[in-house]
Design a protein around this motif. Structure first.
Motif, PDB file in Angstrom:
ATOM      1  N   GLU A 148       9.412  72.807   3.928  1.00 41.18           N
ATOM      2  CA  GLU A 148      10.173  71.646   3.480  1.00 41.18           C
ATOM      3  C   GLU A 148      11.643  72.019   3.352  1.00 41.18           C
ATOM      4  O   GLU A 148      11.991  73.012   2.715  1.00 41.18           O
ATOM      5  CB  GLU A 148       9.645  71.156   2.128  1.00 41.18           C
ATOM      6  CG  GLU A 148      10.164  69.809   1.704  1.00 41.18           C
ATOM      7  CD  GLU A 148       9.443  68.663   2.371  1.00 41.18           C
ATOM      8  OE1 GLU A 148      10.004  67.557   2.376  1.00 41.18           O
ATOM      9  OE2 GLU A 148       8.334  68.853   2.902  1.00 41.18           O
ATOM     10  N   THR A 149      12.504  71.241   3.977  1.00 37.08           N
ATOM     11  CA  THR A 149      13.945  71.506   3.938  1.00 37.08           C
ATOM     12  C   THR A 149      14.681  70.236   3.529  1.00 37.08           C
ATOM     13  O   THR A 149      14.270  69.133   3.875  1.00 37.08           O
ATOM     14  CB  THR A 149      14.457  71.963   5.325  1.00 37.08           C
ATOM     15  OG1 THR A 149      13.792  73.165   5.691  1.00 37.08           O
ATOM     16  CG2 THR A 149      15.957  72.227   5.285  1.00 37.08           C
ATOM     17  N   SER A 150      15.747  70.411   2.792  1.00 39.98           N
ATOM     18  CA  SER A 150      16.659  69.306   2.483  1.00 39.98           C
ATOM     19  C   SER A 150      18.063  69.869   2.450  1.00 39.98           C
ATOM     20  O   SER A 150      18.251  71.085   2.315  1.00 39.98           O
ATOM     21  CB  SER A 150      16.303  68.656   1.145  1.00 39.98           C
ATOM     22  OG  SER A 150      16.416  69.608   0.102  1.00 39.98           O
ATOM     23  N   PHE A 151      19.052  69.010   2.602  1.00 40.68           N
ATOM     24  CA  PHE A 151      20.417  69.497   2.501  1.00 40.68           C
ATOM     25  C   PHE A 151      20.636  70.063   1.104  1.00 40.68           C
ATOM     26  O   PHE A 151      20.297  69.426   0.102  1.00 40.68           O
ATOM     27  CB  PHE A 151      21.419  68.370   2.771  1.00 40.68           C
ATOM     28  CG  PHE A 151      21.574  68.051   4.226  1.00 40.68           C
ATOM     29  CD1 PHE A 151      22.067  69.004   5.109  1.00 40.68           C
ATOM     30  CD2 PHE A 151      21.219  66.812   4.726  1.00 40.68           C
ATOM     31  CE1 PHE A 151      22.212  68.717   6.456  1.00 40.68           C
ATOM     32  CE2 PHE A 151      21.357  66.517   6.075  1.00 40.68           C
ATOM     33  CZ  PHE A 151      21.851  67.470   6.937  1.00 40.68           C
ATOM     34  N   GLY A 152      21.189  71.255   1.054  1.00 44.02           N
ATOM     35  CA  GLY A 152      21.396  71.904  -0.234  1.00 44.02           C
ATOM     36  C   GLY A 152      22.560  71.298  -0.999  1.00 44.02           C
ATOM     37  O   GLY A 152      23.070  70.216  -0.666  1.00 44.02           O
ATOM     38  N   ALA A 153      22.972  72.008  -2.021  1.00 44.39           N
ATOM     39  CA  ALA A 153      24.076  71.548  -2.852  1.00 44.39           C
ATOM     40  C   ALA A 153      25.367  71.522  -2.040  1.00 44.39           C
ATOM     41  O   ALA A 153      25.480  72.154  -0.993  1.00 44.39           O
ATOM     42  CB  ALA A 153      24.221  72.468  -4.069  1.00 44.39           C
ATOM     43  N   ASN A 154      26.330  70.770  -2.549  1.00 47.60           N
ATOM     44  CA  ASN A 154      27.655  70.691  -1.931  1.00 47.60           C
ATOM     45  C   ASN A 154      27.595  70.174  -0.487  1.00 47.60           C
ATOM     46  O   ASN A 154      28.264  70.692   0.400  1.00 47.60           O
ATOM     47  CB  ASN A 154      28.339  72.065  -1.955  1.00 47.60           C
ATOM     48  CG  ASN A 154      28.457  72.627  -3.352  1.00 47.60           C
ATOM     49  OD1 ASN A 154      28.802  71.900  -4.286  1.00 47.60           O
ATOM     50  ND2 ASN A 154      28.142  73.897  -3.513  1.00 47.60           N
TER      51      ASN A 154
END
Length: 930
Positions: A148-154
């Motif tokens: 599972e991947t999502s755009f990280g912080a910032n």
């Protein structure tokens, strides 16, 4: 290897002595067939059999993608035959010297010729490459794979434009032998150039595989495309991006469209949409297409217009653009590319130069139109250049790499060269990392981190690692349930909840999908029973499967089928010698076509009875006859493109000879006595484009209708098109209309502009209003439509004409759509008969909806060439109307003799003609025919 083998085969051909000449002939025919098969594959891949070829065999190879290689294939076969005969004559010399005196030589030669045959060697190598050699890879896979991947912080909120350059590998930019090309992309100052993106054999070495790897960070295993797994485009969707993909060819080919749809792209723009855009804007470029689709310069012109539209919206967007022109072996050369690449000799180098030029100019122009100053550009190659003269001549001894560039005009002021080893699985992770703190997706790692765990950075054999991962990867592929599907009848497909689409007819065996092969536009080439026959019966499998099909196709092999519908789910289960059949039709409910479980039917049929029916339906045409037909089409196109003068001379002789033969055949074998009422039917004359008026053709005018009606015509064909404000009018084509009206504005015109310009300054134009009024005033007349392929729209516009309306349709999808609304009096276009090979089985399919399908509109030449088919069509009650009798430009009244000749020659095979010059004394014609 294959050249040496061919020479040795010539040496040994006289040394193999089997029982008799026939067995000897069969043995060497098999050997030669295997050589030809290997060469056919190798001219594309350069590596013999690999996953790329196997994938395309299953997904439309013969319908389009082999055409550019066919001429090369013939040259290779000629070279091999030359070496074979050289070996044969050499062996004659050695034979006299009794060179071969080895015991059991016959057995040794037979085994050797099979074992060392290039096809056999390549297949064994491919089998070994794809064999799972692992013991336990679960731990290694779990370490490498990020579920599972999502755009990280910032997260950096940028508008993204992805450009995939067909075969635009990095070698085009770095090879010193071709530095005269002066390609610009990697020399930009605002670029990060990733210089070590390797290709992984069998996993990223063809277009859709490279596209999947660059979006998902995963290898392509099948056409389900990991729906349910979050790829890069899915992550942008979570950020509420509007996403669109643009390419000049059809998305149906190789499943590209399904991949994009199942991973959250909002809009897919292909050649049909680009064509509509060009026509709407009055462009003269709508005919500038290759055999695949629109050239790249047209695609980028369209893309610029889309960028301007998207910049005016408030949403962030991701635009994906796929180029086409640099496709091996020779590329597709547009007129624009010819002009800007005059000083370059090799055609494929021309297209590479133009692709770089187009992309660079597009980026620069997009930056100018960038209102928020936040555009980010990603440029990649889909794969390395496949087998071609350019790859052999310039790239043979080079360490070849794929292209991967991040172009950021707002953050990068000086070129950055990134030398971190990577592959296409690492591309999406790198993009994610550039925009946020996340570093991984799928099995890929960000190349912005030097100490990453990329498969290219761990010293292991990547191909073997992926072979070992295959079982684990298949576990993450979400299996579809056909019972959860929604029908889209106008497109002849089913759609699942996540937008994944499958063309109908569709078969599912053990949760694996089997679809029909299709042409390059995605038009199905097989019926449901043909898929069953090919995938199950030929392979002696049990008749256990699920599927979705047009109901008429099901009726072909299930006589007990009584459900009233247009599309149905079907399930077969084999139980000893009995087949249990379950049918669930699709019904329209709450604005959707869904499966109606309440109307489910279950019945049984004997297995042998069903098998006999399947075999009878599919016994007409062999593989070789279909292959030969494709061979003729492709060879004609290639000779036409490469040797136009020779082609035109040969074509003239061939067509003349063929035409004479066909006409003699019809006169001898299909001549019957002309009955008294043969020419008395009201539909014997259909006034073509309203009929001629004062020796003028194609006016589609009120005056033409009036004159034809006065001469006794009751059936009138009109060419219908749309104005720029979406109103239906009668016009043959806009270019010709513009000349004849001397109109100086953009085409298509508005309705007001159309109605205020007379054809040839004297003939009154007609919109849908005038057409309806004219036919309503004459109760005994019928309107036959041409050009428009929109049955629902035509029915709604001409609803007042009711049974006076006869609509010609040009695609199977439009026919299904018409049947769904119970539209009567359909004429099937010739192009559908051609796509179905003038096969009698297609008549059987249409027979199931006989009350709706009136007959066929066909060119006269197709009747001469296929008299047997049209004789059967008429015997089954279909009408046959022919056109193409007179040339467009000529206005010679003597050509009315052409119409008389056609009626006399083909009276037993046709019902009427699209007549330009109305023959009033048909009884006199009947007498003269004798």
């Amino acid at each position: 290897m294959v050249y040496l083998y061919s020479f040795i085969l010539g040496l040994l051909v006289n040394k193999v002595k089997l029982k008799n000449k026939n067995i000897n002939f069969i043995f060497f025919s098999i050997i030669f067939s295997l050589i030809a098969l290997f060469v056919a594959v190798n001219v594309i891949t350069g590596e013999g059999f690999n996953r790329s070829f196997i994938y395309h065999v299953k997904n439309d190879l013969l319908s389009g993608s082999y055409a550019p290689y066919f001429y090369i294939f013939l040259i290779e076969i000629f070279a091999l035959m030359s070496l074979f005969f050289l070996g044969f004559f050499v062996s004659k010399f050695f034979y006299k010297k009794n060179f071969f005196k080895i015991r059991n030589i016959n057995l040794i030669l037979i085994i050797s010729l099979f074992v060392f045959n290039p096809s056999f060697v390549s297949l064994i190598k491919q089998t070994i490459n794809l064999t799972d050699l692992s013991r336990d890879t679960e731990t290694e896979f779990n370490t490498q794979f990020k579920k599972e991947t999502s755009f990280g912080a910032n997260f950096n909120n940028r508008d993204i434009i992805f450009i995939t350059g067909e075969s635009l590998e990095r070698s085009f930019f770095t090879n010193k032998k071709i530095d005269f090309l002066n390609l610009e992309l990697i020399n930009r100052e605002d670029v990060i150039d990733f210089s070590k993106i390797e290709e992984i054999e069998n996993y990223t070495d063809w277009s859709i595989a490279g596209i999947v790897a660059s979006n998902c960070g995963l290898p392509l295993l099948d056409t389900t495309f990991y729906f349910g797994f979050k790829c890069l485009s899915d992550l942008f969707d979570e950020k509420k991006y509007y996403q669109e993909v643009i390419q000049g060819s059809s998305f149906n080919f190789a499943g590209n469209g399904n991949f994009y749809k199942s991973h959250k792209l909002n809009n897919l723009v292909e050649k049909k949409m680009i064509l509509r855009f060009l026509e709407k804007n009055g462009s003269e470029n709508y005919n500038t297409q290759s055999s695949w689709g629109f050239y790249d310069d047209i695609v980028f012109d369209y893309s610029i217009s889309r960028v301007k539209d998207l910049e005016n919206s408030k949403k962030n967007y991701a635009l994906w653009i796929n180029t086409l022109d640099n496709h091996p072996p020779n590329g597709f050369l547009s007129d624009k590319c010819k002009k800007i690449s005059k000083n370059i000799r090799e055609q494929l180098l021309k297209t590479a130069f133009c692709t770089d030029f187009y992309i660079n100019n597009f980026i620069n122009e997009t930056i100018i139109n960038d209102k928020d100053k936040n555009n980010l550009f990603i440029v990649t190659s889909d794969h390395l250049l496949m087998e071609s003269q350019v790859s052999k001549k310039f790239f043979k001894n080079e360490k070849r790499k794929n292209l991967f560039l991040i172009i950021d005009p707002y953050k990068i002021k000086k070129k950055i060269l990134n030398k971190t080893p990577g592959n296409q699985f690492d591309i999406p992770a790198t993009i994610i990392n550039y925009l946020s703190d996340e570093e991984r997706i799928g099995i890929g790692y960000s190349l912005l981190k030097k100490n990453n765990k990329s498969l290219s950075n761990n010293g292991k054999n990547i191909q073997q690692t992926l072979n070992n991962f295959s079982k684990n990867l298949k576990k993450i592929i979400y299996q579809k349930n056909l019972l959860d599907s929604i029908l889209v009848p106008e497109k002849n497909l089913i759609k699942f909840k996540d937008n994944f689409e499958m063309k109908i007819p569709l078969l599912m065996i053990e949760k694996k999908f089997y679809q029909t092969s299709s042409d390059i536009d995605g038009t199905p080439r097989m019926t449901f029973d043909e898929i069953v026959f090919k995938e199950i019966i030929r392979n002696n499998k049990k008749l256990n499967f699920e599927g979705i099909s047009n109901c008429n196709q099901i009726k072909l092999f299930i006589e007990k089928y009584k459900v009233s519908c247009n599309f149905t789910y079907i399930k077969l289960q084999e139980n000893n010698d009995i087949i249990i059949i379950e049918l669930i039709p699709y019904k329209f409910k709450k604005d959707l076509y869904i499966l109606s479980l309440l109307e489910k039917k279950i019945f049984t049929i004997e297995k042998n009875t069903l098998l006999t029916t399947f075999k009878k339906l599919n016994e007409d045409e062999s593989f070789f006859s279909e292959a030969f037909r494709n061979l003729k089409i492709y060879s004609k196109n290639i000779i036409k493109d490469n040797f136009p003068n020779i082609f035109n001379r040969i074509l003239k002789i061939y067509l003349g000879t063929k035409d004479s033969f066909n006409r003699i055949n019809v006169k001898i074998n299909y001549k019957t006595t002309i009955k008294k009422d043969s020419f008395s039917k009201k539909d014997i004359m259909i006034a073509h484009a309203g009929g001629s008026i004062n020796e003028k053709l194609y006016t589609n005018s009120i005056e033409a209708l009036d004159q034809s009606y006065m001469r006794g015509v009751k059936y009138f064909e009109l060419d219908l098109k749309m104005t720029s404000d979406n109103k239906v009018v009668a016009v043959h084509d806009w270019e010709n209309w513009k000349k004849r009206t001397e109109f100086d504005g953009k085409i298509p015109p508005t309705l007001d502009e159309f109605m205020s310009n007379k054809i040839d300054n004297k003939y009154t134009p007609m919109s849908y209003k005038e057409i309806i009024e004219w036919f309503l005033e004459r109760e005994d007349t019928f309107l036959v439509t041409d050009k428009l392929n929109e049955p629902i729209m035509l029915r709604n516009i001409f609803k007042d004409l009711k049974n006076k309306l006869i609509i010609e349709l040009f695609t199977q999808e439009s026919i299904e759509e018409a049947l769904n609304i119970d539209l009567k009096n359909i004429l099937v276009s010739q192009r559908l008969l051609w796509k179905n090979n003038y096969n009698e089985k297609y008549l059987q399919v249409l027979m199931q909806s006989k009350s709706n399908v009136r007959g066929f509109a066909v060119n006269k030449d197709s009747v001469y060439e296929n008299p047997k088919f049209f004789k059967k069509a008429r015997d089954k009650g279909f009408k046959v109307y022919v056109y193409g009798i007179n040339d467009f430009e000529s206005n010679d009244l003597d050509r009315s003799k052409n119409e008389q000749k056609i009626l006399c020659d083909l009276h037993s095979l046709i019902d009427g003609i699209y007549a330009d010059f109305i023959i009033e004394d048909l009884e006199d014609l009947r007498q003269s025919c004798k």
